[in-house]
Design an enzyme around this catalytic site. Structure first.
Site, PDB file in Angstrom:
ATOM      1  N   LYS A   1       0.841  -1.205   0.000  1.00 21.52           N
ATOM      2  CA  LYS A   1       0.000   0.000   0.000  1.00 21.52           C
ATOM      3  C   LYS A   1       0.869   1.246   0.000  1.00 21.52           C
ATOM      4  CE  LYS A   1       0.660   1.304   4.552  1.00 21.52           C
ATOM      5  NZ  LYS A   1       1.479   2.463   4.931  1.00 21.52           N
TER       6      LYS A   1
ATOM      7  N   ASP B   1      -2.440  -1.726  10.607  1.00 19.57           N
ATOM      8  CA  ASP B   1      -2.656  -1.612   9.157  1.00 19.57           C
ATOM      9  C   ASP B   1      -3.392  -2.811   8.569  1.00 19.57           C
ATOM     10  OD1 ASP B   1      -1.436   0.821   8.911  1.00 19.57           O
ATOM     11  OD2 ASP B   1       0.429   0.065   8.036  1.00 19.57           O
TER      12      ASP B   1
HETATM   13  O1  C5P Z   1      -0.249  -1.637  15.328  1.00 18.24           O
HETATM   14  P1  C5P Z   1       1.183  -1.844  14.971  1.00 18.24           P
HETATM   15  O2  C5P Z   1       1.823  -2.948  15.755  1.00 18.24           O
HETATM   16  O3  C5P Z   1       1.406  -2.001  13.500  1.00 18.24           O
HETATM   17  O4  C5P Z   1       1.917  -0.502  15.347  1.00 18.24           O
HETATM   18  C1  C5P Z   1       3.308  -0.433  15.496  1.00 18.24           C
HETATM   19  C2  C5P Z   1       3.665   0.760  16.359  1.00 18.24           C
HETATM   20  O5  C5P Z   1       3.434   1.986  15.647  1.00 18.24           O
HETATM   21  C3  C5P Z   1       2.884   0.918  17.631  1.00 18.24           C
HETATM   22  O6  C5P Z   1       3.454   0.167  18.666  1.00 18.24           O
HETATM   23  C4  C5P Z   1       2.975   2.404  17.905  1.00 18.24           C
HETATM   24  O7  C5P Z   1       4.231   2.724  18.450  1.00 18.24           O
HETATM   25  C5  C5P Z   1       2.954   2.998  16.505  1.00 18.24           C
HETATM   26  N1  C5P Z   1       1.591   3.382  16.078  1.00 18.24           N
HETATM   27  C6  C5P Z   1       1.016   4.520  16.636  1.00 18.24           C
HETATM   28  N2  C5P Z   1      -0.247   4.888  16.219  1.00 18.24           N
HETATM   29  C7  C5P Z   1      -0.905   4.175  15.291  1.00 18.24           C
HETATM   30  C8  C5P Z   1      -0.321   3.042  14.713  1.00 18.24           C
HETATM   31  C9  C5P Z   1       0.944   2.665  15.119  1.00 18.24           C
HETATM   32  O8  C5P Z   1       1.601   5.190  17.488  1.00 18.24           O
HETATM   33  N3  C5P Z   1      -2.120   4.573  14.906  1.00 18.24           N
END
Ligand code: C5P
Length: 296
Positions: free
Chosen positions: A14, A143
């Protein structure tokens, strides 16, 4: 004995047409508004269900040795689905061939997860509905719910609220991966409130796409980009290279490090692609993918 059931499925990357960070939430995540788009650059996954294998067994391999671990999101997805099924499912083999660069902001791992989720739902005959798939996806990563839908979509919350949009106009894209990987948590952690955007870019793009208008290139925007350009000279240099090669619009995807430039004409995209590739940077000439193609 029947052959094991085996399918090849693409897991599309993406880009973010926009990424607005609205603020920090109590749970530590950031409140986002983003318009996302699947693109043709993809990983390839082969899933094989072997009824004669040991029930419950999940075997995994990947052509990138560093990603060949039980911790890989594709494997964790299969384990989550097995738990949701509440019983041992027929033996599964996951083979993952990577083409999407990692730590690029192109959603490779998340797309692999969503692709395993949707395809196994069919292969294991689990009959989970779209809301159950979305809920499972949100557990796997911010995501992942987007990739359950694919195409063009508005993303809100920490990423788990997905509103599918009509397909954006088909566009050529030059994607460039600077010589550095970037960790998403680090980019979010480095973000200070003065960098939060209150700009209307996601709304503007959403309205244009809903109206069936062209994507307004001058409105593309990513709140995470200025900080990354400041802190990673490789990204800033690749940005300059793309501009220097003739790309009028260049934007970082997600938390980087990948950059993309959109084009309406193949000739223009091909010229920029050739010029950037000649500098030695990893670069792809690719294009947007419609939701109809993205839904497996
Ligand atoms: O959800 P995911 O594990 O992909 O997110 C990785 C990191 O990115 C989270 O631990 C956080 O630090 C950051 N993040 C965030 N806000 C979001 C998505 C991700 O701060 N909306």
């Amino acid at each position: 004995m029947p052959l094991p059931r085996s399918v090849f499925v693409p897991a599309y990357a993406k880009i973010n047409w926009t990424l607005d960070v609205l603020g920090k939430r109590e749970d530590g995540y950031h409140e986002l508004r983003s318009v996302m788009q699947t693109i043709a650059l993809c990983d390839t996954i082969r899933l094989t269900v072997d009824e004669s294998g040991t029930p419950g067994a999940i075997r995994f391999t990947c052509d990138v040795p560093a990603l060949r671990t039980e911790d890989n999101l594709a494997v964790r997805t299969a384990h989550l689905l097995r738990r949701l099924a509440g019983r041992d499912m027929p033996a599964l083999r996951i083979e993952l061939s990577k083409h999407i660069p990692v730590q690029a902001g192109l959603g490779g791992g998340s797309s692999d997860a969503a692709t395993v989720l949707k395809t196994l739902n069919t292969l294991w005959n689990l009959r989970l509905g779209i809301h159950e798939l979305e809920r499972a996806a949100a557990e796997l990563g911010s995501d992942v719910p987007f990739f359950v839908h694919g195409g063009t979509a508005l993303i809100e919350g920490r990423g788990e609220r997905v509103t599918p949009l009509p397909d954006a106009e088909p566009l050529w894209l030059v994607v460039v991966m600077p010589d550095v990987g970037i960790s998403t948590p680090a980019v979010f952690q480095a973000l200070t409130p003065d960098q939060y955007g209150h700009g209307p870019s996601s709304e503007t793009i959403t309205n244009a796409i809903r109206a069936g208008a062209q994507v307004p290139f001058e409105q593309l925007h990513n709140d995470l980009e200025p900080g990354v350009l400041r802190n990673f000279q490789e990204v800033a240099r690749a940005h300059d290279d793309l501009r220097g090669a003739g790309a009028d619009t260049v934007l970082m995807s997600g938390s980087g490090a990948a950059l993309f430039a959109p084009f309406r004409e193949l000739d223009d995209a091909a010229r920029v692609h050739a010029s950037v590739a000649a500098t030695g940077l990893a670069t792809w000439l690719t294009h947007t993918i419609a939701a109809t193609a993205a839904i497996g």
